[in-house]
Design an enzyme around this catalytic site. Structure first.
Site, mmCIF file in Angstrom:
data_model
loop_
_atom_site.group_PDB
_atom_site.id
_atom_site.type_symbol
_atom_site.label_atom_id
_atom_site.label_comp_id
_atom_site.label_asym_id
_atom_site.label_seq_id
_atom_site.Cartn_x
_atom_site.Cartn_y
_atom_site.Cartn_z
ATOM 1 N N ASN A 110 -3.917 -32.848 33.337
ATOM 2 C CA ASN A 110 -3.633 -32.017 34.509
ATOM 3 C C ASN A 110 -4.901 -31.910 35.341
ATOM 4 O O ASN A 110 -6.012 -32.032 34.821
ATOM 5 C CB ASN A 110 -3.217 -30.617 34.036
ATOM 6 C CG ASN A 110 -2.895 -29.683 35.190
ATOM 7 O OD1 ASN A 110 -2.214 -30.061 36.147
ATOM 8 N ND2 ASN A 110 -3.393 -28.454 35.121
ATOM 9 N N HIS A 112 -6.762 -29.119 37.827
ATOM 10 C CA HIS A 112 -6.710 -27.698 38.188
ATOM 11 C C HIS A 112 -7.832 -27.405 39.187
ATOM 12 O O HIS A 112 -8.975 -27.821 38.975
ATOM 13 C CB HIS A 112 -6.872 -26.824 36.937
ATOM 14 C CG HIS A 112 -6.794 -25.363 37.241
ATOM 15 N ND1 HIS A 112 -5.586 -24.733 37.498
ATOM 16 C CD2 HIS A 112 -7.755 -24.417 37.373
ATOM 17 C CE1 HIS A 112 -5.825 -23.458 37.755
ATOM 18 N NE2 HIS A 112 -7.126 -23.238 37.690
ATOM 19 N N SER A 139 -11.137 -29.426 37.917
ATOM 20 C CA SER A 139 -11.273 -29.884 36.531
ATOM 21 C C SER A 139 -10.057 -30.712 36.146
ATOM 22 O O SER A 139 -8.921 -30.318 36.423
ATOM 23 C CB SER A 139 -11.349 -28.684 35.571
ATOM 24 O OG SER A 139 -12.362 -27.781 35.958
ATOM 25 N N ASP A 148 -3.923 -23.855 31.336
ATOM 26 C CA ASP A 148 -5.211 -24.273 31.923
ATOM 27 C C ASP A 148 -6.349 -24.179 30.906
ATOM 28 O O ASP A 148 -7.520 -24.014 31.289
ATOM 29 C CB ASP A 148 -5.553 -23.440 33.169
ATOM 30 C CG ASP A 148 -4.498 -23.583 34.256
ATOM 31 O OD1 ASP A 148 -3.892 -24.658 34.356
ATOM 32 O OD2 ASP A 148 -4.289 -22.600 35.003
HETATM 33 C C1 GAR Z 1 -3.932 -29.429 43.905
HETATM 34 O O1 GAR Z 1 -4.939 -28.688 44.519
HETATM 35 C C2 GAR Z 1 -3.966 -29.229 42.402
HETATM 36 O O2 GAR Z 1 -5.265 -29.091 41.898
HETATM 37 C C3 GAR Z 1 -3.211 -27.937 42.274
HETATM 38 O O3 GAR Z 1 -2.151 -28.047 43.185
HETATM 39 C C4 GAR Z 1 -2.552 -28.876 44.272
HETATM 40 C C5 GAR Z 1 -1.514 -29.962 44.432
HETATM 41 O O4 GAR Z 1 -1.755 -30.698 45.595
HETATM 42 N N1 GAR Z 1 -2.731 -27.753 40.938
HETATM 43 C C6 GAR Z 1 -2.631 -26.564 40.352
HETATM 44 O O5 GAR Z 1 -2.902 -25.513 40.915
HETATM 45 C C7 GAR Z 1 -2.140 -26.592 38.913
HETATM 46 N N2 GAR Z 1 -2.320 -25.338 38.279
HETATM 47 P P1 GAR Z 1 -0.994 -32.084 45.802
HETATM 48 O O6 GAR Z 1 0.495 -31.843 45.578
HETATM 49 O O7 GAR Z 1 -1.278 -32.430 47.241
HETATM 50 O O8 GAR Z 1 -1.551 -33.090 44.849
#
Ligand code: GAR
Length: 216
Positions: A110, A112, A139, A148
């Site tokens: 994942n 984060h 991360s 997480d």
């Molecule tokens: C990203 O910033 C990712 O790190 C976050 O969601 C966004 C997705 O963007 N993920 C989380 O918060 C997971 N807990 P994307 O759909 O444009 O890749």
């Protein structure tokens, strides 16, 4: 090197998915195919990105399931029809059951948007700004049952600027997410990174702290 099969799970825009698609298509040193993209939201823009790249795009709407367990069980069955080597969560905004997570132990990662173990959960950019932090980051970690909380493979750091808003900070971090996630996937599919009994091993050596992606 065997070509690895990757299933990507998304919930939204899928910009990290796009970075992975671009890498798999463009970098000959990445022996991998993205064999499916699965979204829990029917309106996720990432589904369009998958279709444009001729990758099978599937929707499994969590709202149509009576429980978290029922959804995760159906998701697992759907994922496994693609026989993936790795499951990559790219903005997949679901808390996962322990059974689901353990089924993909060592094979699911994942990204984060924080420097874990700081700022688990949501609204990371707002919280970093509210705390007056000088530094933020993202991360990439193996997924375990703790939200997480799995072992962190690699991080990327950015400075927090006086002019930052949550939106500006998120956007600046996202461009760095698009560097760090493909880098980890490259190392993973080349068997350089594995999750061993003692923790993460990089080319056979136990990792004592997360790798740090150089600024670029
Ligand atoms: C990203 O910033 C990712 O790190 C976050 O969601 C966004 C997705 O963007 N993920 C989380 O918060 C997971 N807990 P994307 O759909 O444009 O890749």
């Amino acid at each position: 090197m065997k070509t690895k099969r990757i299933v990507v799970l998304i919930s939204g825009s899928g910009s990290n998915l796009q970075a992975l698609i671009d890498q798999v298509h463009q970098d000959p040193q990445v022996p991998a195919d993205i064999v499916a993209v699965i979204s829990n939201r029917p309106d996720a823009y990432g589904l369009e990105r998958a279709k444009t790249a001729a990758i099978p795009a599937q929707v499994l709407d969590h709202k149509t399931f009576p429980s978290r367990e029922a959804f995760d069980s159906a998701l697992q069955a759907l994922i496994d029809t693609y026989a993936p080597d790795y499951v990559i969560l790219a903005g997949f905004m679901r808390i996962l059951t322990a059974d689901f997570v353990s089924h993909y132990h060592g094979r699911m990662i994942n990204i984060h948007p924080s420097l874990l173990p700081d700022y688990k959960g949501t609204h990371t950019h707002e919280r970093v700004l509210a705390d007056g932090k000088a530094e933020h980051g993202a991360s990439v970690h193996f997924v375990t049952a703790e939200l997480d909380g799995g072992p962190v493979i690699m991080q990327v750091k950015i400075p927090v600027l006086p002019s930052d808003t949550p939106e500006l900070l998120a956007a600046r971090l996202l461009t760095q997410e698009h560097r760090v996630y493909p880098e980890v996937v490259k190392q993973l599919v080349n068997d350089r990174i594995v999750l061993g009994a003692q923790g993460i091993e990089v080319e056979g050596r136990l990792l004592t702290q997360p790798l740090l992606l150089a600024n670029g």
